[in-house]
Scaffold this motif. Structure first.
Motif, short mmCIF file in Angstrom:
data_model
loop_
_atom_site.label_atom_id
_atom_site.label_comp_id
_atom_site.label_asym_id
_atom_site.label_seq_id
_atom_site.Cartn_x
_atom_site.Cartn_y
_atom_site.Cartn_z
N ARG A 87 -1.12 11.87 -0.58
CA ARG A 87 -1.29 11.61 -2.01
C ARG A 87 -2.46 12.42 -2.57
O ARG A 87 -2.36 13.02 -3.64
CB ARG A 87 -1.51 10.11 -2.27
N GLU A 88 -3.54 12.47 -1.84
CA GLU A 88 -4.70 13.23 -2.32
C GLU A 88 -4.36 14.72 -2.44
O GLU A 88 -4.77 15.39 -3.38
CB GLU A 88 -5.89 13.04 -1.38
N THR A 109 0.83 -1.20 0.00
CA THR A 109 0.00 0.00 0.00
C THR A 109 0.87 1.25 0.00
O THR A 109 0.62 2.20 -0.75
CB THR A 109 -0.96 0.00 1.20
N ASN A 143 -0.03 4.65 6.54
CA ASN A 143 -0.72 4.62 5.24
C ASN A 143 -1.94 5.53 5.24
O ASN A 143 -2.33 6.06 4.20
CB ASN A 143 -1.09 3.18 4.85
N ARG A 184 -7.19 9.12 -5.04
CA ARG A 184 -7.72 8.49 -3.84
C ARG A 184 -7.87 7.00 -4.10
O ARG A 184 -7.94 6.57 -5.22
CB ARG A 184 -9.08 9.08 -3.48
N LYS A 189 0.90 4.12 -2.93
CA LYS A 189 0.64 5.53 -2.65
C LYS A 189 1.73 6.44 -3.23
O LYS A 189 1.48 7.60 -3.52
CB LYS A 189 0.52 5.79 -1.15
N ASP A 227 -2.49 8.36 2.50
CA ASP A 227 -3.74 8.64 1.78
C ASP A 227 -3.94 10.14 1.61
O ASP A 227 -4.22 10.63 0.51
CB ASP A 227 -4.96 8.10 2.55
#
Length: 174
Positions: A165-166, A33, A158, A172, A37, A162
């Motif tokens: 990254r967004e 994950t 993680n 997403r 990302k 999230d």
């Protein structure tokens, strides 16, 4: 979504059976994950969340390399190794030193992959999950505890990944 559901390499292991296999599979899924990302963001990996935080995806990679190193090399294997990116004098070096330089990015990924490979070998070669090491923070810890803790550590970070990254590109999922 970063990838199509049918192409998702995570969570393919069994949901019943051997404890070691399940713990290893959950940790692998969390590691994957983090990689997902960060995919496609070489130049943006050092982008910070919001001031005054120094949190970045690259900082997370560096931090998790040090966390892997600490628990598997130092505590469980008993090796005399120091963190790669932070120190007593610079406890936030893993995040503060995460700068947008291709050599810094490459070194972070190289270190993270090396620490993950060491951990995977250690777990595979351990006779059982009761192998233990001594930690100044927790006292005696078992391999079982370290694996559970590592799943928790990655899952928490993680969640940060999230949001990071967004913020970078609006992506997403995963």
């Amino acid at each position: 979504m970063f990838i199509a559901e049918e192409d998702d390499p995570r969570f393919s292991g069994p949901a019943t059976g051997d404890e070691r296999r399940m713990l290893v599979d959950f940790l692998k899924a969390q590691r994957t994950t983090l990689e997902l990302k960060c995919t496609g963001l070489e130049a943006e990996l050092a982008h910070r969340s919001v001031e005054p935080s120094t949190l970045s995806l690259l900082g997370l990679v560096r931090h998790l390399a040090d966390v892997e190193r600490r628990w598997f090399r130092r505590i469980l294997a008993g090796l005399d190794v120091q963190p790669l990116f932070s120190s007593g004098a610079d406890p936030d070096g893993d995040f503060d030193g995460a700068v947008s330089d291709p050599s810094v990015v490459a070194a972070a990924w190289e270190a993270w992959h090396a620490e993950v490979a060491f951990a995977d070998r250690f777990v595979a070669e351990a006779p059982d999950l009761d192998v233990a090491g001594l930690d100044a923070w927790r006292g005696e810890v078992s391999l079982r505890w370290v694996l559970i803790h590592m799943v928790e550590e990655y899952a928490r970070h993680n969640g940060h990944a999230d949001l990071l990254r967004e913020r970078i590109d609006g992506a997403r999922g995963v």
